[in-house]
Scaffold this motif. Structure first.
Motif, short mmCIF file in Angstrom:
data_model
loop_
_atom_site.label_atom_id
_atom_site.label_comp_id
_atom_site.label_asym_id
_atom_site.label_seq_id
_atom_site.Cartn_x
_atom_site.Cartn_y
_atom_site.Cartn_z
N PRO A 79 0.83 -1.21 0.00
CA PRO A 79 0.00 0.00 0.00
C PRO A 79 0.86 1.26 0.00
N ALA A 81 0.21 5.52 -0.29
CA ALA A 81 -0.86 6.51 -0.25
C ALA A 81 -0.88 7.36 -1.52
N SER A 108 -4.25 1.38 0.13
CA SER A 108 -4.03 2.14 1.37
C SER A 108 -5.34 2.75 1.87
N TYR A 132 -5.41 1.93 8.62
CA TYR A 132 -4.93 2.78 9.71
C TYR A 132 -6.11 2.92 10.67
N THR A 158 -1.51 -1.77 9.61
CA THR A 158 -0.18 -1.18 9.73
C THR A 158 0.08 -0.83 11.18
N LYS A 236 1.38 -5.49 9.47
CA LYS A 236 2.44 -4.91 8.62
C LYS A 236 3.29 -3.93 9.42
N ASP A 291 8.80 -6.29 2.73
CA ASP A 291 8.99 -5.23 1.72
C ASP A 291 10.15 -4.36 2.17
N GLY A 293 12.93 -1.87 -0.30
CA GLY A 293 14.15 -1.80 -1.11
C GLY A 293 14.25 -2.84 -2.22
N GLY A 314 6.73 -1.17 -2.97
CA GLY A 314 6.11 0.13 -2.77
C GLY A 314 6.49 1.08 -3.88
N ARG A 315 7.64 1.75 -3.73
CA ARG A 315 8.04 2.78 -4.70
C ARG A 315 8.14 2.28 -6.14
C1 LIG Z 1 4.94 7.17 -0.90
C2 LIG Z 1 4.68 6.07 0.07
C3 LIG Z 1 3.45 6.01 0.71
C4 LIG Z 1 3.18 4.97 1.60
N1 LIG Z 1 1.94 4.89 2.15
C5 LIG Z 1 1.65 3.84 2.96
C6 LIG Z 1 0.35 3.68 3.48
O1 LIG Z 1 -0.56 4.46 3.20
N2 LIG Z 1 0.13 2.65 4.31
C7 LIG Z 1 1.11 1.75 4.64
O2 LIG Z 1 0.87 0.82 5.40
N3 LIG Z 1 2.35 1.87 4.13
C8 LIG Z 1 2.63 2.88 3.30
N4 LIG Z 1 3.89 2.98 2.77
C9 LIG Z 1 4.88 1.92 3.03
C10 LIG Z 1 4.79 0.82 1.94
O3 LIG Z 1 3.63 0.05 2.12
C11 LIG Z 1 5.97 -0.13 1.98
O4 LIG Z 1 6.13 -0.59 3.29
C12 LIG Z 1 7.28 0.48 1.48
O5 LIG Z 1 7.05 1.40 0.46
C13 LIG Z 1 8.19 -0.63 0.97
O6 LIG Z 1 9.42 -0.12 0.58
P1 LIG Z 1 9.82 0.22 -0.95
O7 LIG Z 1 9.13 1.49 -1.28
O8 LIG Z 1 11.29 0.32 -0.88
O9 LIG Z 1 9.34 -0.94 -1.82
C14 LIG Z 1 4.18 4.01 1.89
C15 LIG Z 1 5.41 4.09 1.26
C16 LIG Z 1 5.67 5.11 0.35
C17 LIG Z 1 7.00 5.14 -0.35
#
Ligand SMILES: Cc1cc2nc3c(=O)[nH]c(=O)nc-3n(C[C@H](O)[C@H](O)[C@H](O)COP(=O)(O)O)c2cc1C
Length: 369
Positions: A79, A81, A108, A132, A158, A236, A291, A293, A314-315
């Motif tokens: 997820p 956002a 999300s 959340y 989360t 998570k 998750d 990296g 994620g990213r």
């Molecule tokens: C821009 C952004 C927004 C995120 N929003 C949420 C969110 O709304 N809820 C949540 O549980 N994690 C959120 N995360 C964390 C991601 O679910 C995930 O744990 C993380 O991005 C994994 O790392 P990676 O970006 O290196 O793949 C967010 C991460 C990023 C980069």
């Protein structure tokens, strides 16, 4: 998609060129001086793959299961956002891309598409809802019930965000959601979602979270969730054996090792370092995901070898989205599939089950020989 985009880092570089600063910094940044952000990736490279040969690699499969659902690849979408800052189709595009490749998409709570919209436009996709917990428990229960009614298959709670980490770029930018976008899971008037479209001086997301999310979140709330939903609950953000064990006792069906993309505490372990401890503590009593990296098929291979059932992204999915909506997101997932298939073929693993812990070793092992 442009033929010059051949790996996730190409998508990242391209997205950096096109995204507005407010959105790019929000997506890219980690907490404080971003040590953990760099270490998430660096730690993955500290593991080496030990390939085995002469093992008939003519037929291979990347399929596995998550929470009893069959998926075609052992990675899914984490997820993140506010995906409509990356592309007008936002979460819908990512959810559809997940369906096309045959894996799970996690929406999300603070998404720019609602649970109902995702269910309508990605009805064939395996959908998880990330929760959340709001100070107002009725708001929370309502969200959970809407996700369940919309056919979501799991609730991802989360646990690592009783409040939001300090992200310096967002403070400098006075981050705010662009005025044409909204928190789609809420009605603008009655649930203060428009708070995110403004900033009282610092990061708008931090102000939103402070005013609405419940910092008193505790294990009792996990027990409460198990009473109000039939969806399996995944926790998570777990980074320790202690919390993994408490999670199992609280009835979690899955433990998702995460440091929130290094956006909460700067200085926690990279997730791949925390994974073996959690896998050991869980002893197979529930599934373990990870998750943080992961941006190459080889990275995913290493996490599977260390005991993760699924790896989440994620990213990388935001970069794909920014470069071309659903097609861009799909391309990212497809590149990872080709890369994972390649490393499996080259290391003697015809199926995901073959990726055992003997397939990887820490770099330091070779220095000791
Ligand atoms: C821009 C952004 C927004 C995120 N929003 C949420 C969110 O709304 N809820 C949540 O549980 N994690 C959120 N995360 C964390 C991601 O679910 C995930 O744990 C993380 O991005 C994994 O790392 P990676 O970006 O290196 O793949 C967010 C991460 C990023 C980069």
């Amino acid at each position: 998609m442009k033929s010059s985009l051949v790996c996730v880092s190409d998508y990242e570089a391209e997205a950096h060129k096109s995204l507005p600063r407010n959105a790019l910094d929000y997506y890219r940044s980690g907490a404080m001086q971003e040590t953990t952000l760099h270490e998430n990736k660096e730690a993955i490279s500290r593991w080496y793959i030990r390939p085995r040969f002469l093992r008939d690699m003519s037929i291979r499969s990347l399929a596995t299961t998550i929470l009893g659902h069959r998926v075609k690849v052992p990675y899914g979408i984490a997820p993140t956002a506010m995906q409509r800052m990356a592309h007008p189709d936002g979460e819908v595009a990512n959810a559809r891309a997940a369906g096309r490749i045959g894996t799970a998409f996690t929406l999300s709570t603070i998404a720019t598409a609602s649970v109902e919209e995702i269910a309508e436009h990605a009805s064939d996709t395996l959908r998880f809802f990330q929760l959340y917990i709001f100070k107002d428990r009725e708001v929370t229960a309502n969200l959970v019930h809407r996700a369940e009614a919309a056919g979501f298959s799991a609730l991802v709670l989360t646990v690592d965000a009783p409040h939001f980490g300090i992200r310096r770029a967002d403070i400098r930018n006075k981050f705010a959601l662009p005025p044409n976008l909204r928190m789609a899971n809420f009605q603008t008037d009655d649930e203060k979602s428009s708070l995110l479209n403004t900033s009282a001086g610092g990061s708008g997301i931090t102000e939103y979270v402070k005013s609405l999310f419940d910092p008193s979140l505790s294990w009792d709330d996990v027990a409460w969730l198990t009473r109000i939903t039939k969806m399996p609950i995944v926790l998570k953000g777990i980074l320790t054996a202690e919390d993994a064990i408490l999670g199992i006792e609280a009835g979690a069906a899955g433990i998702w090792v995460s440091n929130h993309g290094a956006r909460q505490i700067d200085g926690v372990p990279p997730t791949i370092e925390a994974l073996p401890e959690v896998v050991k503590a869980v002893k197979g009593q529930c599934e373990v995901y990870i998750d943080g990296g992961f941006s190459q098929g080889n990275d995913i291979f290493k996490a599977l070898a260390l005991g993760a059932q699924m790896v989440f992204l994620g990213r990388p999915m935001l970069w794909g989205l920014a470069c071309g909506g659903e097609e861009g997101a799909y391309s990212v997932l497809d590149i990872l599939k080709t890369e994972l298939d390649s490393v499996m073929a080259l290391s003697g693993c015809a199926t995901i089950k073959d990726i055992t812990k003997e397939m990887v070793i820490r770099k330091e092992y070779y220095a000791r020989l």
